[in-house]
Write a protein that holds these residues in place. Structure first.
Motif, short mmCIF file in Angstrom:
data_model
loop_
_atom_site.label_atom_id
_atom_site.label_comp_id
_atom_site.label_asym_id
_atom_site.label_seq_id
_atom_site.Cartn_x
_atom_site.Cartn_y
_atom_site.Cartn_z
N ALA A 171 0.82 -1.21 0.00
CA ALA A 171 0.00 0.00 0.00
C ALA A 171 0.85 1.26 0.00
CB ALA A 171 -0.93 -0.01 1.21
N ASP A 172 2.00 1.24 0.69
CA ASP A 172 2.86 2.42 0.72
C ASP A 172 3.36 2.77 -0.68
OD1 ASP A 172 4.61 4.45 2.15
OD2 ASP A 172 6.16 3.22 1.18
N SER A 173 3.79 1.76 -1.43
CA SER A 173 4.24 1.99 -2.81
C SER A 173 3.09 2.50 -3.67
CB SER A 173 4.80 0.71 -3.42
OG SER A 173 5.96 0.29 -2.75
N ALA A 174 1.89 1.96 -3.44
CA ALA A 174 0.73 2.40 -4.21
C ALA A 174 0.43 3.87 -3.96
CB ALA A 174 -0.48 1.54 -3.86
N VAL A 175 0.45 4.27 -2.70
CA VAL A 175 0.18 5.67 -2.36
C VAL A 175 1.23 6.58 -2.99
CG1 VAL A 175 0.12 7.35 -0.49
CG2 VAL A 175 -1.09 5.17 -0.25
N GLY A 188 -3.33 20.79 -0.27
CA GLY A 188 -3.58 20.83 1.16
C GLY A 188 -2.48 20.14 1.95
N ASP A 189 -2.87 19.33 2.91
CA ASP A 189 -1.93 18.62 3.78
C ASP A 189 -1.51 17.32 3.09
OD1 ASP A 189 -0.53 17.31 5.70
OD2 ASP A 189 -2.13 17.30 7.20
N PRO A 190 -0.25 17.18 2.66
CA PRO A 190 0.19 15.96 1.98
C PRO A 190 -0.03 14.70 2.81
CG PRO A 190 1.84 17.69 1.73
CD PRO A 190 0.83 18.18 2.73
N ALA A 191 0.19 14.81 4.13
CA ALA A 191 0.03 13.64 5.00
C ALA A 191 -1.44 13.20 5.02
CB ALA A 191 0.50 13.97 6.40
N GLN A 192 -2.35 14.17 5.00
CA GLN A 192 -3.77 13.83 4.99
C GLN A 192 -4.16 13.17 3.68
OE1 GLN A 192 -5.87 13.91 7.44
NE2 GLN A 192 -7.67 13.28 6.25
N GLU A 194 -2.22 11.37 1.75
CA GLU A 194 -1.69 10.01 1.76
C GLU A 194 -2.55 9.10 2.64
OE1 GLU A 194 2.38 10.26 2.89
OE2 GLU A 194 2.96 11.43 1.12
N LYS A 195 -3.01 9.61 3.77
CA LYS A 195 -3.88 8.83 4.66
C LYS A 195 -5.19 8.46 3.96
CE LYS A 195 -6.15 9.10 9.22
NZ LYS A 195 -7.54 9.01 8.74
N GLU A 196 -5.78 9.44 3.28
CA GLU A 196 -7.05 9.20 2.59
C GLU A 196 -6.88 8.23 1.43
OE1 GLU A 196 -8.38 13.07 1.54
OE2 GLU A 196 -8.95 13.63 3.60
N LEU A 197 -5.78 8.35 0.72
CA LEU A 197 -5.51 7.42 -0.38
C LEU A 197 -5.32 6.00 0.14
CD1 LEU A 197 -3.12 9.18 -2.93
CD2 LEU A 197 -5.34 8.14 -3.41
N ALA A 198 -4.57 5.86 1.21
CA ALA A 198 -4.34 4.53 1.80
C ALA A 198 -5.67 3.89 2.18
CB ALA A 198 -3.42 4.65 3.00
N GLU A 199 -6.59 4.66 2.74
CA GLU A 199 -7.89 4.13 3.11
C GLU A 199 -8.71 3.75 1.87
OE1 GLU A 199 -9.54 7.24 5.46
OE2 GLU A 199 -8.36 6.76 7.25
N ALA A 200 -8.63 4.58 0.82
CA ALA A 200 -9.38 4.31 -0.40
C ALA A 200 -8.87 3.07 -1.13
CB ALA A 200 -9.32 5.53 -1.32
N LEU A 201 -7.63 2.68 -0.86
CA LEU A 201 -7.03 1.54 -1.55
C LEU A 201 -7.34 0.20 -0.88
CD1 LEU A 201 -3.52 3.00 -2.43
CD2 LEU A 201 -5.30 2.35 -4.06
N HIS A 202 -7.93 0.22 0.31
CA HIS A 202 -8.19 -1.03 1.03
C HIS A 202 -8.94 -2.06 0.18
CE1 HIS A 202 -6.31 0.14 4.65
NE2 HIS A 202 -7.26 0.92 5.14
#
Length: 225
Positions: A171-175, A188-192, A194-202
């Motif tokens: 998932a990290d590579s995907a994000v 906006g906030d890059p960390a946010q 990345e967090k939202e993308l990681a959740e969307a990839l589940h």
């Protein structure tokens, strides 16, 4: 050690993770046009230059245009000829590649292509066949390639579709790969993000932790009258 600028990190993620996902598209186009020795090829929005490397490996003289400085620098590290704007030259180009390029970029580059030369435009295929644009609402609608051809006064000469799955080890590579595409709003906030993308990839994670995002890309071929 001075931290590497964010733009450079994103460009490296594109070069090391993401760019290879488009190899099936590049190869399909080069096969169809029989790109080889003696051909001069110009690629718009060439990124870190992988399409140029593949064309050069077939014997073509390949030149790229890339506006983003960090990606352009990486392409030049590969000993490729890459400029910030369409170059001229003593001999016109035989092939122009425009992957997700705008009408303005196409119009600016067309004078460098010979009469009868091939112009290849490509973008996402049907929305129902593409996973990535649906992940976290990423990316604009694909360009109407046929309208671009007509608007530029080019002569249609065929089209095709290519399966380009985006596969990642985790998932990290995907994000990181998806962020590097520029499809997502990073203002906006890059960390946010990345967090939202990681959740969307589940939903796209496999049992071994890898991520698989199937996509279809469409390309059209036209000729300069």
């Amino acid at each position: 050690m001075t931290p590497m600028p964010t733009a450079t990190l994103v460009a490296r993620d594109w070069a090391e993770i993401q760019e290879r996902m488009l190899v099936p598209l590049y190869e399909a186009v080069f096969d169809r046009l029989e790109v080889g020795p003696g051909d001069r090829l110009l690629c718009l929005d060439c990124g870190a230059g992988l399409a140029l490397l593949l064309a050069a490996g077939r014997g073509a003289a390949a030149t790229g245009v890339e506006a983003e400085p960090a990606r352009r620098a990486l392409a030049r590290e590969r000993l490729l000829e890459v400029a910030a704007a369409p170059p001229g030259g003593p001999r016109p180009y035989d092939v122009l590649l425009g992957f997700a390029s705008s009408a303005a970029a196409l119009d600016a580059a067309l004078p460098a292509v010979r009469r009868g030369g091939a112009v290849v435009l490509a973008d996402w295929g049907p929305p129902e066949r593409c996973t990535v644009p649906a992940v976290h609402g990423g990316g604009p609608a694909p360009h109407d390639l046929d309208a671009l051809v007509a608007g530029a006064g080019l002569l249609p000469d065929g089209s095709g579709r290519v399966f380009c799955p985006f596969g990642y080890a985790d998932a990290d590579s995907a994000v990181r790969g998806l962020v590097s595409t520029g499809l997502y709003d990073a203002s906006g906030d890059p960390a946010q993000l990345e967090k939202e993308l990681a959740e969307a990839l589940h939903p796209y994670e496999r049992s071994d932790g890898s991520v698989w995002l199937p996509n279809i890309f469409r390309y059209v071929i036209a000729r300069v009258p």
